[in-house]
Design an enzyme around this catalytic site. Structure first.
Site: not given
Ligand SMILES: NC(=O)c1ccc[n+]([C@@H]2O[C@H](COP(=O)([O-])OP(=O)(O)OC[C@H]3O[C@@H](n4cnc5c(N)ncnc54)[C@H](O)[C@@H]3O)[C@@H](O)[C@H]2O)c1
Length: 350
Positions: A10, A35, A80, A124-125, A148, A152, A197-199, A293
Site C-alpha cells: 500500500g 487496494n 498497515f 490514525s488521528a 472506519y 482503528k 477520498n483524500n485531498l 462529520g
Molecule cells: N493514508 C492515510 O491517510 C492514513 C491515515 C491514517 C491512518 N492510515 C492507516 O495506515 C494504514 C496504511 O494506509 P495506506 O494509506 O497505505 O492504505 P493503502 O490502502 O494504500 O494500504 C493498505 C494495504 O493493505 C492491504 N490490505 C487491506 N486489507 C487487507 C487484508 N485483509 N489482507 C491483506 N492485505 C490487506 C491493501 O491491499 C493495501 O495494500 C492503514 O491501516 C490506514 O488505516 C492511513
C-alpha cells in the site's frame, strides 16, 4: 531485524519498506492487493536493486497467516493492512469490521502462536474525532465519528489488551495525521482506485487533467481562510517513524502511542496554492457545502514522538507538493496503465 509488513504494497507500507531496507533490515511483505498494485513490487525491486520477499496473504485467512509465520522467524510486524475510506465504511460497516478487526485478531493470534512479540500499528488521528483542544496530544479524549474510525480505535484497544495479557508483548501505536507526498524517485506514490477520498491525490488528478476541478467542502469554517485545516505529513517522514518505532521497541522494551504529524495546520487553499507553485499548473476549485462529520481544524502536538523516538517531521509543504507532483506527473494513471505487464497479472492472480 526480520520484519513483516502486512499491507506493505500500500501507499505508506511501500515507503516504509524503502526506509527499512535502507537501514539494513530484512523485510517481508504480505498483502492481498485489495487496494494496491503488484507493480509496487517491481518498483521496490528497481529502487532497492534486490528482490522483494512477498507473500500474497489475506489477513482474514488464518491458515494462510499461520503458514506465512512458519516460513521464517520474524522479529517484528508492522500492521498497515486495513480498509481506510471513511465514506465507504459508512456504507459497508460490516466489511470494515471484518477486514480490519477480524484481520487484526488473526494477525495477533498468528503472532502469539509464532511467539513474535513486537508490533507497530498504523493508527490514525481519526481516533480523536472532533478534538476539544488543539494541538492534539496523545492523552486527548478518544471518540470516533464513523465505522472506519471505530475499527482503528477497537484495533488499538485489542492490541492494548494483548499487551496487558502478555507482559512480553510490545506495541507501538502510531497515530498518523494526513500523509501526502511520495518517494523522491517518483516511482512509488499514492494511487487511489476510483475517485480519491483524500485531498492531495484529488489535486494531483486535477493537475494531470483526470478531473475537471476540486470540490472544497466548506468555505465558512472558523479557520484562516474558511477552508478546513489539517496536519499534512510527508510520507517519507512517516515511513522513517516506523523504523524509529521498531528501534524503540527493541531498545526500550516499552509500549508506545504517539502522534505523527508536523504540528502545523495547513488549509485546503494553502495546500492548493503550494501545489500550484510546485507544479506550475492551475488547480480550478469550487467551494461546496460542508460534508457531514467534517471538522474545522485538526493538527498534532508531535512533541512526544520527538521526545521518545527522537523523530520529527523534516519535509515542509513545498516538499510534499513537489514530490506528490513528481509521482503524479511521471505516473498520470498511477500504477495501472503504462507499466502493467504479464508478470503483474500473474502475481495478481497467484
Ligand atoms: N493514508 C492515510 O491517510 C492514513 C491515515 C491514517 C491512518 N492510515 C492507516 O495506515 C494504514 C496504511 O494506509 P495506506 O494509506 O497505505 O492504505 P493503502 O490502502 O494504500 O494500504 C493498505 C494495504 O493493505 C492491504 N490490505 C487491506 N486489507 C487487507 C487484508 N485483509 N489482507 C491483506 N492485505 C490487506 C491493501 O491491499 C493495501 O495494500 C492503514 O491501516 C490506514 O488505516 C492511513
Amino acid at each position: 531485524m526480520r520484519i513483516l509488513l502486512c499491507g506493505g504494497t500500500g501507499y505508506i507500507g511501500c515507503h516504509a519498506y524503502l526506509v527499512l531496507a535502507a537501514r539494513g533490515h530484512e523485510v517481508t511483505i504480505a498483502d492481498n492487493f485489495s487496494n494496491s498494485s503488484p507493480q509496487v513490487l517491481h518498483r521496490l525491486e528497481t529502487l532497492t536493486e534486490s528482490s522483494v520477499n512477498f507473500h500474497r496473504v489475506d489477513m482474514r485467512d488464518r491458515l494462510a497467516l499461520a503458514k506465512l509465520f512458519s516460513t521464517r522467524r520474524f522479529d517484528a510486524v508492522v500492521h498497515f493492512a486495513a480498509l481506510k475510506a471513511v465514506g465507504e465504511s459508512c456504507e459497508r460497516p460490516l466489511d470494515y469490521f471484518d477486514n480490519n478487526i477480524s484481520g487484526t485478531i488473526n494477525l495477533l493470534q498468528a503472532m502469539r502462536e509464532a511467539e513474535v512479540r513486537n508490533l507497530v500499528f498504523s493508527s490514525s488521528a481519526t481516533v480523536y474525532g472532533d478534538p476539544e483542544r488543539l494541538p492534539i496530544r496523545e492523552d486527548a479524549r478518544l471518540q470516533v465519528t464513523n465505522p472506519y474510525g471505530r475499527t482503528k480505535l477497537v484495533m488499538e484497544e485489542l492490541i492494548g489488551d494483548v499487551c496487558r495479557a502478555d507482559p512480553a508483548f510490545r506495541s507501538a501505536n502510531l497515530r498518523y495525521f494526513n500523509p501526502v507526498g511520495a518517494h523522491e524517485s517518483g516511482m512509488v506514490g499514492e494511487d487511489p482506485g476510483g475517485i480519491p477520498n483524500n485531498l492531495m491525490p484529488y489535486i494531483c488528478q486535477v493537475a494531470v487533467g483526470l478531473r475537471d476541478k476540486l470540490s472544497v467542502f466548506g468555505g465558512d469554517w472558523p479557520t484562516v481562510d474558511g477552508t478546513g485545516v489539517r496536519d499534512y505529513i510527508h510520507v517519507m517522514d512517516l515511513a522513517r517513524a516506523h523504523a524509529d518505532a521498531l528501534d524503540y521497541l527493541a531498545r526500550e522494551d516499552r509500549n508506545l502511542t504517539v502522534n505523527l504529524g508536523t504540528g502545523k495546520g495547513v488549509s485546503v487553499l494553502e495546500l492548493v496554492r503550494g501545489f500550484e507553485k510546485a507544479s506550475g499548473r492551475n488547480i480550478p476549485y469550487e467551494i461546496v457545502d460542508r460534508r457531514n462529520g467534517d471538522v474545522a481544524e485538526v493538527y498534532a502536538d508531535p512533541s512526544l514522538a520527538q521526545r521518545l523516538l527522537g523523530w520529527r517531521a523534516e519535509f515542509d509543504v513545498d516538499a510534499m507538493c513537489r514530490d506528490a507532483w513528481r509521482w503524479q506527473s511521471l505516473n498520470p494513471q498511477g500504477y495501472a496503465s503504462l507499466f502493467s505487464t504479464e508478470s503483474d497479472r500473474a502475481l495478481a492472480t497467484a
